[in-house]
Design a protein around this motif. Structure first.
Motif, PDB file in Angstrom:
ATOM      1  N   TYR A 143      48.010  16.800  24.082  1.00  0.00           N
ATOM      2  CA  TYR A 143      47.622  15.866  25.120  1.00  0.00           C
ATOM      3  C   TYR A 143      48.314  16.141  26.447  1.00  0.00           C
ATOM      4  O   TYR A 143      49.508  16.441  26.494  1.00  0.00           O
ATOM      5  N   VAL A 144      47.541  16.004  27.519  1.00  0.00           N
ATOM      6  CA  VAL A 144      48.035  16.071  28.888  1.00  0.00           C
ATOM      7  C   VAL A 144      47.900  14.665  29.461  1.00  0.00           C
ATOM      8  O   VAL A 144      46.802  14.094  29.477  1.00  0.00           O
ATOM      9  N   ILE A 145      49.008  14.096  29.928  1.00  0.00           N
ATOM     10  CA  ILE A 145      49.058  12.695  30.326  1.00  0.00           C
ATOM     11  C   ILE A 145      49.283  12.591  31.829  1.00  0.00           C
ATOM     12  O   ILE A 145      50.174  13.231  32.382  1.00  0.00           O
ATOM     13  N   SER A 146      48.458  11.793  32.483  1.00  0.00           N
ATOM     14  CA  SER A 146      48.621  11.520  33.909  1.00  0.00           C
ATOM     15  C   SER A 146      48.291  10.056  34.136  1.00  0.00           C
ATOM     16  O   SER A 146      47.120   9.671  34.187  1.00  0.00           O
ATOM     17  N   GLY A 147      49.321   9.227  34.265  1.00  0.00           N
ATOM     18  CA  GLY A 147      49.099   7.791  34.362  1.00  0.00           C
ATOM     19  C   GLY A 147      48.482   7.265  33.086  1.00  0.00           C
ATOM     20  O   GLY A 147      48.950   7.553  31.988  1.00  0.00           O
ATOM     21  N   ARG A 148      47.391   6.524  33.202  1.00  0.00           N
ATOM     22  CA  ARG A 148      46.683   6.021  32.027  1.00  0.00           C
ATOM     23  C   ARG A 148      45.644   7.017  31.530  1.00  0.00           C
ATOM     24  O   ARG A 148      44.995   6.774  30.517  1.00  0.00           O
ATOM     25  N   ARG A 149      45.491   8.117  32.241  1.00  0.00           N
ATOM     26  CA  ARG A 149      44.520   9.130  31.840  1.00  0.00           C
ATOM     27  C   ARG A 149      45.157  10.093  30.849  1.00  0.00           C
ATOM     28  O   ARG A 149      46.243  10.634  31.099  1.00  0.00           O
ATOM     29  N   VAL A 150      44.490  10.300  29.726  1.00  0.00           N
ATOM     30  CA  VAL A 150      44.960  11.232  28.698  1.00  0.00           C
ATOM     31  C   VAL A 150      43.843  12.222  28.400  1.00  0.00           C
ATOM     32  O   VAL A 150      42.713  11.820  28.100  1.00  0.00           O
ATOM     33  N   GLU A 151      44.174  13.509  28.499  1.00  0.00           N
ATOM     34  CA  GLU A 151      43.223  14.569  28.191  1.00  0.00           C
ATOM     35  C   GLU A 151      43.627  15.255  26.887  1.00  0.00           C
ATOM     36  O   GLU A 151      44.815  15.526  26.660  1.00  0.00           O
ATOM     37  N   TRP A 152      42.644  15.525  26.070  1.00  0.00           N
ATOM     38  CA  TRP A 152      42.885  16.249  24.815  1.00  0.00           C
ATOM     39  C   TRP A 152      42.511  17.711  25.014  1.00  0.00           C
ATOM     40  O   TRP A 152      41.362  18.027  25.340  1.00  0.00           O
ATOM     41  N   ASP A 153      43.464  18.597  24.809  1.00  0.00           N
ATOM     42  CA  ASP A 153      43.207  20.038  24.805  1.00  0.00           C
ATOM     43  C   ASP A 153      42.765  20.402  23.397  1.00  0.00           C
ATOM     44  O   ASP A 153      43.590  20.554  22.497  1.00  0.00           O
ATOM     45  N   VAL A 154      41.459  20.540  23.192  1.00  0.00           N
ATOM     46  CA  VAL A 154      40.930  20.753  21.848  1.00  0.00           C
ATOM     47  C   VAL A 154      41.325  22.110  21.273  1.00  0.00           C
ATOM     48  O   VAL A 154      41.190  22.330  20.064  1.00  0.00           O
ATOM     49  N   SER A 155      41.832  23.019  22.123  1.00  0.00           N
ATOM     50  CA  SER A 155      42.279  24.328  21.629  1.00  0.00           C
ATOM     51  C   SER A 155      43.707  24.302  21.105  1.00  0.00           C
ATOM     52  O   SER A 155      44.171  25.275  20.511  1.00  0.00           O
ATOM     53  N   SER A 156      44.405  23.183  21.318  1.00  0.00           N
ATOM     54  CA  SER A 156      45.800  23.071  20.887  1.00  0.00           C
ATOM     55  C   SER A 156      45.913  23.060  19.362  1.00  0.00           C
ATOM     56  O   SER A 156      45.045  22.524  18.665  1.00  0.00           O
ATOM     57  N   GLN A 188      39.404  26.982  24.211  1.00  0.00           N
ATOM     58  CA  GLN A 188      40.126  26.554  25.401  1.00  0.00           C
ATOM     59  C   GLN A 188      39.146  26.200  26.507  1.00  0.00           C
ATOM     60  O   GLN A 188      38.194  26.920  26.785  1.00  0.00           O
ATOM     61  N   GLY A 189      39.385  25.044  27.136  1.00  0.00           N
ATOM     62  CA  GLY A 189      38.511  24.579  28.192  1.00  0.00           C
ATOM     63  C   GLY A 189      37.324  23.772  27.717  1.00  0.00           C
ATOM     64  O   GLY A 189      36.619  23.156  28.524  1.00  0.00           O
ATOM     65  N   SER A 190      37.070  23.740  26.412  1.00  0.00           N
ATOM     66  CA  SER A 190      35.957  22.976  25.877  1.00  0.00           C
ATOM     67  C   SER A 190      36.248  21.482  25.972  1.00  0.00           C
ATOM     68  O   SER A 190      37.401  21.055  25.906  1.00  0.00           O
ATOM     69  N   ARG A 191      35.223  20.689  26.097  1.00  0.00           N
ATOM     70  CA  ARG A 191      35.369  19.232  26.130  1.00  0.00           C
ATOM     71  C   ARG A 191      34.624  18.586  24.979  1.00  0.00           C
ATOM     72  O   ARG A 191      34.092  17.488  25.083  1.00  0.00           O
ATOM     73  N   THR A 192      34.604  19.284  23.869  1.00  0.00           N
ATOM     74  CA  THR A 192      33.950  18.751  22.675  1.00  0.00           C
ATOM     75  C   THR A 192      34.656  19.267  21.438  1.00  0.00           C
ATOM     76  O   THR A 192      35.218  20.369  21.450  1.00  0.00           O
ATOM     77  N   GLY A 193      34.674  18.475  20.374  1.00  0.00           N
ATOM     78  CA  GLY A 193      35.276  18.931  19.135  1.00  0.00           C
ATOM     79  C   GLY A 193      35.317  17.865  18.069  1.00  0.00           C
ATOM     80  O   GLY A 193      35.616  16.694  18.347  1.00  0.00           O
ATOM     81  N   GLN A 194      34.986  18.262  16.862  1.00  0.00           N
ATOM     82  CA  GLN A 194      35.125  17.407  15.682  1.00  0.00           C
ATOM     83  C   GLN A 194      34.435  16.044  15.845  1.00  0.00           C
ATOM     84  O   GLN A 194      34.991  14.995  15.540  1.00  0.00           O
TER      85      GLN A 194
END
Length: 270
Positions: free
Chosen positions: A80-93, A214-220
């Protein structure tokens, strides 16, 4: 009140086999299928250090921080990459993370198609047991995947939004708790709450495994595009609806640009 340790021990993980699960969107009256690749999921819910009962009163943000802390402690990439209340999931992690809702239901059902994977009182702590709090894991029978307490005992956070058109940034809870009646403790039942809500009987189960390139915005079974589509409601809103407008413009932000940020206002990840 109990909470997970800041640097918890490595959880006991089970490899969940690849499979397919059906998920229902009640608002749109749609059923969709999610094809899942194999992933790892903790055999029981998270326990605080030295405790016998599950962590409770855990917010969704707490769960996100815990996953990153586990990844740091055990040498995996942060999910996860966290910026304030925004959380991004790096699906390649390859790091620790929350399960998607599709992963959770697949792991819970373990090949079954009925409301539960066994008789309620054999597999789950519920109001029928007349206990006054969460119970130690692994005292009830596991499912066919070897997972304990997928139903009952504590509600478990998932990665997904409940419905970003009606409930803004509310996230999904699954499984039911020790205080819930039988009708709430079924494989298909979903609830949700604000990501910073402190709720009795709410904990987490930890997943691990790469879900996409990496860079995808979809998974599982999850898709950022689907989230934006659901949030983008046209015309007058029904009373009480609070669309998540942040999702509409989400595509202009890249996960790599967020990864460069170090601000983490919702708490330290170490």
């Amino acid at each position: 009140m109990t909470s997970p340790a800041s640097t918890p021990a490595f959880p006991s993980m089970v490899v969940i086999p690849a499979g397919r699960v059906q998920l229902r969107d009640a608002r749109r009256n749609e059923v969709r299928q999610a094809d899942l690749q194999s992933f790892e999921l903790s055999q029981s819910v998270a326990l605080p250090a030295g405790a016998h009962a599950p962590a409770t009163h855990v917010t969704w943000f707490d769960a996100i921080r815990l996953c990153n802390a586990l990844s740091d402690a055990h040498g995996f990439e942060r999910a996860y990459v966290i910026s304030g209340r925004r959380v991004e999931w790096d699906v390649s992690s390859n790091g620790f993370r929350l399960p998607t809702e599709a992963e959770w239901e697949h792991a819970c059902r373990a090949g079954t198609t009925s409301a539960r994977y066994g008789d309620l009182q054999d597999i789950a702590w519920s109001a029928l047991d007349h206990v006054d709090g969460p119970q130690p894991p692994r005292l009830k029978a596991p499912n066919a995947f070897g997972m304990y307490d997928m139903l009952g005992n504590v509600w478990e956070w998932c990665w997904d939004y409940v419905d970003p058109a009606r409930y803004g940034d509310y996230r999904v809870l699954r499984g039911g708790s020790w205080s819930d009646q039988p009708w709430s403790i079924r494989a298909s039942v979903r609830r949700g709450s604000a990501p910073d809500a402190v709720l009795e009987g709410t904990g987490l189960r930890i997943a691990r495994g790469t879900a996409g390139a990496q860079g995808s915005r979809t998974g599982q079974g999850w898709s950022a595009e689907a989230d934006r589509d659901r949030a983008d409601v046209k015309g007058p809103l029904p009373l009480g609806w609070t669309p998540n407008r942040d999702l509409i413009d989400d595509g202009i932000y890249g996960i790599e640009s967020r990864r460069a940020q170090t601000l983490d206002p919702i708490g330290s990840s170490t």
